[in-house]
Write a protein that holds these residues in place. Structure first.
Motif, PDB file in Angstrom:
ATOM      1  N   VAL A   1       4.650   2.756  18.690  1.00  0.00           N
ATOM      2  CA  VAL A   1       3.257   2.402  18.404  1.00  0.00           C
ATOM      3  C   VAL A   1       3.183   1.234  17.422  1.00  0.00           C
ATOM      4  O   VAL A   1       2.376   0.312  17.592  1.00  0.00           O
ATOM      5  N   THR A   2       4.043   1.250  16.400  1.00  0.00           N
ATOM      6  CA  THR A   2       4.039   0.163  15.418  1.00  0.00           C
ATOM      7  C   THR A   2       4.417  -1.168  16.062  1.00  0.00           C
ATOM      8  O   THR A   2       3.793  -2.200  15.795  1.00  0.00           O
ATOM      9  N   SER A   3       5.420  -1.162  16.925  1.00  0.00           N
ATOM     10  CA  SER A   3       5.850  -2.409  17.576  1.00  0.00           C
ATOM     11  C   SER A   3       4.801  -2.909  18.569  1.00  0.00           C
ATOM     12  O   SER A   3       4.563  -4.120  18.663  1.00  0.00           O
ATOM     13  N   VAL A   4       4.173  -1.992  19.304  1.00  0.00           N
ATOM     14  CA  VAL A   4       3.111  -2.405  20.238  1.00  0.00           C
ATOM     15  C   VAL A   4       1.918  -2.971  19.478  1.00  0.00           C
ATOM     16  O   VAL A   4       1.313  -3.968  19.890  1.00  0.00           O
ATOM     17  N   SER A   5       1.578  -2.344  18.345  1.00  0.00           N
ATOM     18  CA  SER A   5       0.485  -2.868  17.519  1.00  0.00           C
ATOM     19  C   SER A   5       0.800  -4.272  17.022  1.00  0.00           C
ATOM     20  O   SER A   5      -0.069  -5.153  17.006  1.00  0.00           O
ATOM     21  N   ALA A   6       2.060  -4.482  16.615  1.00  0.00           N
ATOM     22  CA  ALA A   6       2.468  -5.823  16.183  1.00  0.00           C
ATOM     23  C   ALA A   6       2.369  -6.817  17.334  1.00  0.00           C
ATOM     24  O   ALA A   6       1.959  -7.975  17.143  1.00  0.00           O
ATOM     25  N   GLY A   7       2.719  -6.355  18.539  1.00  0.00           N
ATOM     26  CA  GLY A   7       2.587  -7.216  19.714  1.00  0.00           C
ATOM     27  C   GLY A   7       1.137  -7.562  20.009  1.00  0.00           C
ATOM     28  O   GLY A   7       0.822  -8.694  20.405  1.00  0.00           O
ATOM     29  N   MET A   8       0.241  -6.588  19.797  1.00  0.00           N
ATOM     30  CA  MET A   8      -1.201  -6.842  19.986  1.00  0.00           C
ATOM     31  C   MET A   8      -1.690  -7.901  19.006  1.00  0.00           C
ATOM     32  O   MET A   8      -2.448  -8.805  19.366  1.00  0.00           O
ATOM     33  N   GLN A   9      -1.256  -7.798  17.762  1.00  0.00           N
ATOM     34  CA  GLN A   9      -1.671  -8.774  16.761  1.00  0.00           C
ATOM     35  C   GLN A   9      -1.139 -10.166  17.096  1.00  0.00           C
ATOM     36  O   GLN A   9      -1.844 -11.167  16.937  1.00  0.00           O
ATOM     37  N   GLN A  10       0.103 -10.231  17.579  1.00  0.00           N
ATOM     38  CA  GLN A  10       0.655 -11.520  17.983  1.00  0.00           C
ATOM     39  C   GLN A  10      -0.111 -12.108  19.157  1.00  0.00           C
ATOM     40  O   GLN A  10      -0.393 -13.317  19.193  1.00  0.00           O
ATOM     41  N   ALA A  11      -0.461 -11.242  20.126  1.00  0.00           N
ATOM     42  CA  ALA A  11      -1.201 -11.720  21.294  1.00  0.00           C
ATOM     43  C   ALA A  11      -2.565 -12.242  20.888  1.00  0.00           C
ATOM     44  O   ALA A  11      -3.010 -13.297  21.350  1.00  0.00           O
TER      45      ALA A  11
ATOM     46  N   ALA B   1      -4.135   1.293  20.326  1.00  0.00           N
ATOM     47  CA  ALA B   1      -2.900   1.295  19.541  1.00  0.00           C
ATOM     48  C   ALA B   1      -3.189   1.498  18.063  1.00  0.00           C
ATOM     49  O   ALA B   1      -2.430   2.153  17.348  1.00  0.00           O
ATOM     50  N   THR B   2      -4.307   0.937  17.599  1.00  0.00           N
ATOM     51  CA  THR B   2      -4.635   1.010  16.176  1.00  0.00           C
ATOM     52  C   THR B   2      -5.156   2.382  15.785  1.00  0.00           C
ATOM     53  O   THR B   2      -4.777   2.931  14.752  1.00  0.00           O
TER      54      THR B   2
ATOM     55  N   VAL C   1       8.852  -2.248  26.983  1.00  0.00           N
ATOM     56  CA  VAL C   1       7.533  -2.884  26.988  1.00  0.00           C
ATOM     57  C   VAL C   1       7.675  -4.405  27.059  1.00  0.00           C
ATOM     58  O   VAL C   1       6.969  -5.081  27.816  1.00  0.00           O
ATOM     59  N   THR C   2       8.605  -4.953  26.272  1.00  0.00           N
ATOM     60  CA  THR C   2       8.810  -6.401  26.271  1.00  0.00           C
ATOM     61  C   THR C   2       9.346  -6.880  27.610  1.00  0.00           C
ATOM     62  O   THR C   2       8.963  -7.954  28.099  1.00  0.00           O
TER      63      THR C   2
ATOM     64  N   SER D   1       4.163  -8.160  24.281  1.00  0.00           N
ATOM     65  CA  SER D   1       5.519  -7.861  23.843  1.00  0.00           C
ATOM     66  C   SER D   1       5.450  -6.807  22.743  1.00  0.00           C
ATOM     67  O   SER D   1       4.373  -6.505  22.233  1.00  0.00           O
ATOM     68  N   ALA D   2       6.599  -6.244  22.387  1.00  0.00           N
ATOM     69  CA  ALA D   2       6.642  -5.200  21.353  1.00  0.00           C
ATOM     70  C   ALA D   2       7.769  -5.512  20.370  1.00  0.00           C
ATOM     71  O   ALA D   2       8.849  -4.916  20.431  1.00  0.00           O
ATOM     72  N   PRO D   3       7.554  -6.457  19.460  1.00  0.00           N
ATOM     73  CA  PRO D   3       8.605  -6.816  18.502  1.00  0.00           C
ATOM     74  C   PRO D   3       8.821  -5.720  17.466  1.00  0.00           C
ATOM     75  O   PRO D   3       7.864  -5.116  16.977  1.00  0.00           O
TER      76      PRO D   3
END
Length: 488
Positions: free
Chosen positions: A34-44, A326-327, A403-404, A445-447
């Motif tokens: 969830v944390t990595s997907v959230s980071a990916g959402m913010q990047q997107a 995600a949030t 996910v990535t 992506s999910a960094p």
């Protein structure tokens, strides 16, 4: 002694150890995912905003366009001359500023001088509507009916029978094609900030500092492909020919601008000498954007200052929906699963201690103090937690990688934040277009950051300590008599 006993006990209860470790691992893996997907959402979302704002842009300054009056609706108007040659092709370009009311170029210097502003660059957004086609003249034909010549020559009211019919036009018509595209006037001396900053020149070259008023153009890759334009070719706008010197490909998503021109050339095209529609601003400190916004609004009245946070509120579509899930739902679900995993680990550890009454009672009878028994139980639980952490990190990294690798496509729609268009940037609302929406596709992506890994390790140790604390507390309360009673 402590290590030997610890290893023997964990080896003897492999099933219980694996169950506790897997429970913690699932909770930790979900947190990482969830944390990595959230980071990916913010990047997107950041890529979406950057595609409109420009690299390094923290805010834009625009001025809302006043409501149009009945005498000046702001709609395009095209006039064509009548020509004798039938089928002659005619063409006309209508160039209009878009994105908001024009601002004086001198305002860019005032904005740059405000406290907290690192740099400011002006840009002019134009919309060009091109209409070309031809008229075809029809043929006028008259139909006559049989009758006496006297009747045909009779004056008004005479000769009711027969006469000359009304002329009728046959054939003819018009065929016109309408093409609309956006143009951005770029300050060629400061290209690191503004509409061209989000694109990379993939063919040809960009503007030089000496081309402030040169008849040259850079085209977006999509526009060049659609209109079959190449470097070295020409583009004609309102009768002026521009040499194509470069093709720009946006760093992410689709570009909202089709043609880039030097700012002075764009001002000449739009009949907007020494005017801009958008001022791109970079703050000296990214943590002070709100205060810089307030300063500009206070000292330069009548302007609209839009930050990236303001523009983010206008993002809708599947990107916004997934980000909200995600949030909110995702993070709360992670917390719930993690708490459940901690409780299960604690209960299983406590249950295991209950089944070791004889063992711990005997150890106390042999002289082990309660703190040593407690330390033994806590040590076993921490090892279980670390094992669960390793498994959880591996599962979480696997999920993030999946996910990535899949890179699901999300759509982002950016609506207008006001009369000034979409953040005042290119592609924003112009006259008669108060709520423009730009739809973009973003690959998710999910960094996984180092911070996330450290957090996962900390949760694993915390889970082991929670389970060990409960089990150790129960073990410390056991008495040697309990062991003797179980033996009997």
């Amino acid at each position: 002694m402590f290590g030997i006993y610890l290893k023997r006990e964990l080896s003897r209860r492999k099933k219980a150890t694996l169950v506790i470790a897997m429970g913690l691992a699932l909770g930790i893996a979900l947190v990482i995912t969830v944390t990595s997907v959230s980071a990916g959402m913010q990047q997107a979302q950041g890529r979406v905003l950057k595609s409109l704002y420009g690299l390094g842009t923290d805010m834009t300054v625009t001025k809302a366009r006043p409501a149009s009056t009945s005498s000046s609706s702001g709609r395009p108007k095209f006039d064509f001359d009548a020509k004798s040659d039938s089928g002659t092709t005619q063409s006309s370009d209508r160039v209009m500023t878009q994105g908001g009311q024009s601002l004086k170029s001198s305002l860019v210097t005032r904005v740059a001088a405000q406290k907290g502003v690192s740099s400011a660059v002006g840009a002019l957004s134009l919309n060009v509507t091109k209409v070309d086609g031809s008229f075809t003249r029809g043929t006028a034909k008259s139909s006559t009916s049989s009758g006496s010549s006297g009747a045909q020559q009779g004056g008004p009211g005479g000769g009711s029978g027969g006469g000359s019919g009304q002329p009728q036009v046959q054939g003819g018509g018009a065929s016109f094609d309408v093409n609309s595209y956006s143009v951005a006037g770029v300050d060629v001396t400061h290209q690191d900030l503004g509409p061209l900053a989000t694109s990379k020149i993939t063919t040809g070259r960009t503007f030089t500092a000496a081309q402030t008023d040169a008849k040259v153009a850079v085209l977006s890759a999509s526009y060049a492909k659609e209109n079959k334009k190449t470097v070295g070719g020409t583009l004609t706008i309102s009768g002026t020919k521009y040499t194509v010197i470069g093709i720009a490909t946006p760093d992410s998503s689709e570009s909202t601008t089709d043609v880039y021109l030097p700012l002075k050339q764009a001002q000449t095209l739009g009949d907007a000498k020494d005017e801009v529609t958008t001022i791109y601003v970079e703050a000296a400190d990214s943590q002070q954007i709100s205060s810089v916004k307030s300063t500009i609004q206070k000292n330069i009245s009548g302007t609209t200052v839009t930050t990236s946070a303001d523009l983010a509120d206008t993002v809708s579509g599947s990107l916004s929906t997934a980000s909200d899930l995600a949030t909110s739902v995702g993070k709360w679900l992670s917390v719930a699963v993690l708490v459940a995993a901690f409780l299960v680990a604690a209960l299983l550890t406590s249950s295991a201690v209950s089944r070791r009454v004889r063992e711990f009672g005997t150890l106390k009878a042999l002289g082990w103090p309660s703190r040593r028994v407690t330390r033994q139980v806590v040590g076993e639980s921490v090892v279980n937690g670390l094992l669960g952490g390793v498994l959880g990190i591996a599962l979480g990294l696997g999920a993030a990688y999946a996910v990535t690798a899949i890179s699901p496509k999300l759509t982002a729609e950016l609506g207008s934040t006001g009369g000034g268009g979409t953040g005042g940037g290119p592609g924003g609302g112009g006259p008669g277009r108060q709520a423009v929406k730009n739809t973009m596709e973003i690959a998710l992506s999910a960094p996984v950051s180092v911070t996330t890994i450290v957090l996962a390790a900390g949760l694993a140790i915390a889970g082991g300590l929670v389970a060990g604390a409960m089990g150790g507390w129960r073990a410390s309360r056991m008495r040697p008599a309990d062991a003797l009673r179980s033996v009997a």
